[in-house]
Design a protein around this motif. Structure first.
Motif, short mmCIF file in Angstrom:
data_model
loop_
_atom_site.label_atom_id
_atom_site.label_comp_id
_atom_site.label_asym_id
_atom_site.label_seq_id
_atom_site.Cartn_x
_atom_site.Cartn_y
_atom_site.Cartn_z
N LEU A 65 37.38 -5.85 -80.69
CA LEU A 65 38.10 -5.50 -79.47
C LEU A 65 38.78 -4.16 -79.69
O LEU A 65 39.57 -4.00 -80.62
CB LEU A 65 39.13 -6.57 -79.13
N ILE A 66 38.45 -3.20 -78.84
CA ILE A 66 39.03 -1.87 -78.95
C ILE A 66 39.91 -1.63 -77.73
O ILE A 66 39.47 -1.79 -76.59
CB ILE A 66 37.94 -0.79 -79.04
N THR A 67 41.16 -1.28 -77.99
CA THR A 67 42.11 -1.04 -76.92
C THR A 67 43.14 -0.03 -77.40
O THR A 67 43.09 0.42 -78.54
CB THR A 67 42.77 -2.36 -76.47
N THR A 68 44.06 0.32 -76.55
CA THR A 68 45.16 1.21 -76.92
C THR A 68 46.45 0.41 -76.91
O THR A 68 46.50 -0.71 -76.40
CB THR A 68 45.27 2.37 -75.92
N VAL A 69 47.49 0.97 -77.48
CA VAL A 69 48.78 0.28 -77.51
C VAL A 69 49.29 0.04 -76.09
O VAL A 69 49.77 -1.04 -75.77
CB VAL A 69 49.81 1.08 -78.34
N SER A 70 49.15 1.04 -75.23
CA SER A 70 49.65 0.87 -73.87
C SER A 70 48.86 -0.22 -73.13
O SER A 70 49.43 -0.99 -72.36
CB SER A 70 49.58 2.19 -73.10
N ALA A 71 47.57 -0.32 -73.35
CA ALA A 71 46.77 -1.36 -72.71
C ALA A 71 47.10 -2.74 -73.26
O ALA A 71 47.11 -3.73 -72.53
CB ALA A 71 45.29 -1.07 -72.88
N ALA A 72 47.37 -2.80 -74.55
CA ALA A 72 47.68 -4.09 -75.17
C ALA A 72 49.04 -4.64 -74.75
O ALA A 72 49.26 -5.84 -74.79
CB ALA A 72 47.61 -3.97 -76.69
N THR A 73 49.94 -3.77 -74.34
CA THR A 73 51.28 -4.23 -73.96
C THR A 73 51.40 -4.52 -72.47
O THR A 73 52.46 -4.95 -72.03
CB THR A 73 52.34 -3.18 -74.36
N GLN A 74 50.35 -4.29 -71.70
CA GLN A 74 50.40 -4.59 -70.27
C GLN A 74 50.19 -6.08 -70.04
O GLN A 74 49.50 -6.75 -70.82
CB GLN A 74 49.34 -3.78 -69.53
N LYS A 75 50.79 -6.58 -68.98
CA LYS A 75 50.70 -8.01 -68.68
C LYS A 75 49.26 -8.42 -68.43
O LYS A 75 48.47 -7.67 -67.87
CB LYS A 75 51.53 -8.36 -67.46
N LEU A 76 48.94 -9.65 -68.86
CA LEU A 76 47.61 -10.21 -68.68
C LEU A 76 47.72 -11.52 -67.90
O LEU A 76 48.72 -12.24 -68.03
CB LEU A 76 46.96 -10.49 -70.03
N PRO A 77 46.70 -11.86 -67.14
CA PRO A 77 46.72 -13.17 -66.47
C PRO A 77 46.56 -14.28 -67.50
O PRO A 77 46.06 -14.04 -68.60
CB PRO A 77 45.53 -13.11 -65.51
N PRO A 78 46.95 -15.50 -67.16
CA PRO A 78 46.80 -16.61 -68.10
C PRO A 78 45.33 -16.84 -68.48
O PRO A 78 44.43 -16.65 -67.66
CB PRO A 78 47.35 -17.82 -67.35
N ARG A 79 45.11 -17.27 -69.71
CA ARG A 79 43.75 -17.49 -70.20
C ARG A 79 43.03 -18.55 -69.40
O ARG A 79 41.83 -18.45 -69.13
CB ARG A 79 43.82 -17.88 -71.68
N THR A 80 43.74 -19.59 -68.98
CA THR A 80 43.10 -20.66 -68.21
C THR A 80 42.58 -20.14 -66.87
O THR A 80 41.53 -20.57 -66.41
CB THR A 80 44.08 -21.81 -67.97
N LEU A 81 43.29 -19.22 -66.26
CA LEU A 81 42.84 -18.64 -65.00
C LEU A 81 41.58 -17.82 -65.21
O LEU A 81 40.62 -17.90 -64.44
CB LEU A 81 43.94 -17.77 -64.40
N LEU A 82 41.55 -17.03 -66.28
CA LEU A 82 40.37 -16.20 -66.56
C LEU A 82 39.16 -17.02 -66.94
O LEU A 82 38.02 -16.65 -66.63
CB LEU A 82 40.69 -15.20 -67.67
N ALA A 83 39.37 -18.15 -67.60
CA ALA A 83 38.25 -18.97 -68.04
C ALA A 83 37.60 -19.72 -66.87
O ALA A 83 36.41 -20.03 -66.92
CB ALA A 83 38.71 -19.97 -69.09
N THR A 84 38.36 -19.98 -65.81
CA THR A 84 37.82 -20.78 -64.71
C THR A 84 37.48 -19.95 -63.47
O THR A 84 36.69 -20.40 -62.66
CB THR A 84 38.83 -21.87 -64.32
N ALA A 85 38.05 -18.78 -63.32
CA ALA A 85 37.83 -17.98 -62.10
C ALA A 85 36.73 -16.95 -62.34
O ALA A 85 36.98 -15.88 -62.89
CB ALA A 85 39.12 -17.29 -61.70
N HIS A 86 35.50 -17.29 -61.94
CA HIS A 86 34.40 -16.36 -62.10
C HIS A 86 33.29 -16.70 -61.11
O HIS A 86 33.25 -17.80 -60.57
CB HIS A 86 33.85 -16.39 -63.53
N PHE A 87 32.42 -15.75 -60.88
CA PHE A 87 31.27 -15.94 -60.02
C PHE A 87 30.06 -16.26 -60.87
O PHE A 87 29.93 -15.76 -61.98
CB PHE A 87 30.98 -14.67 -59.22
N THR A 88 29.17 -17.09 -60.35
CA THR A 88 27.90 -17.34 -61.04
C THR A 88 26.76 -17.02 -60.10
O THR A 88 26.90 -17.04 -58.91
CB THR A 88 27.79 -18.80 -61.50
#
Length: 88
Positions: A65-88
């Motif tokens: 995983l490659i990121t920057t410090v500023s990107a890593a410190t920004q808020k992220l949505p909950p993992r459960t939301l990301l794991a279930t909210a997607h298109f197939t």
């Protein structure tokens, strides 16, 4: 932002040098804090795509995983939301 461009170049280099290793890039927002402009669609889609792949059940055991410090410190949505909210 210069750091995001460097991180993107590093991700491409890692994909070239280790083609069998999954490489994920997590860019930072391309807006300033408290700015009235939304982040660009390309940055938003890249962040959500990377986070969705890492939160899903089919995540590789080893990855880079490659990121920057500023990107890593920004808020992220909950993992459960990301794991279930997607298109197939």
């Amino acid at each position: 932002m210069p750091q995001d461009k460097d991180a993107a170049r590093l991700a491409e280099l890692c994909r070239f040098l280790a083609p069998n290793m999954p490489v994920f890039a997590l860019p930072g927002w391309d807006t300033l804090p408290y700015d009235r402009v939304s982040p660009s669609n390309s940055v938003l889609s890249q962040r959500l795509s990377t986070l969705g792949r890492l939160a899903g059940d089919h995540r590789p055991k080893t990855y880079l995983l490659i990121t920057t410090v500023s990107a890593a410190t920004q808020k992220l949505p909950p993992r459960t939301l990301l794991a279930t909210a997607h298109f197939t």
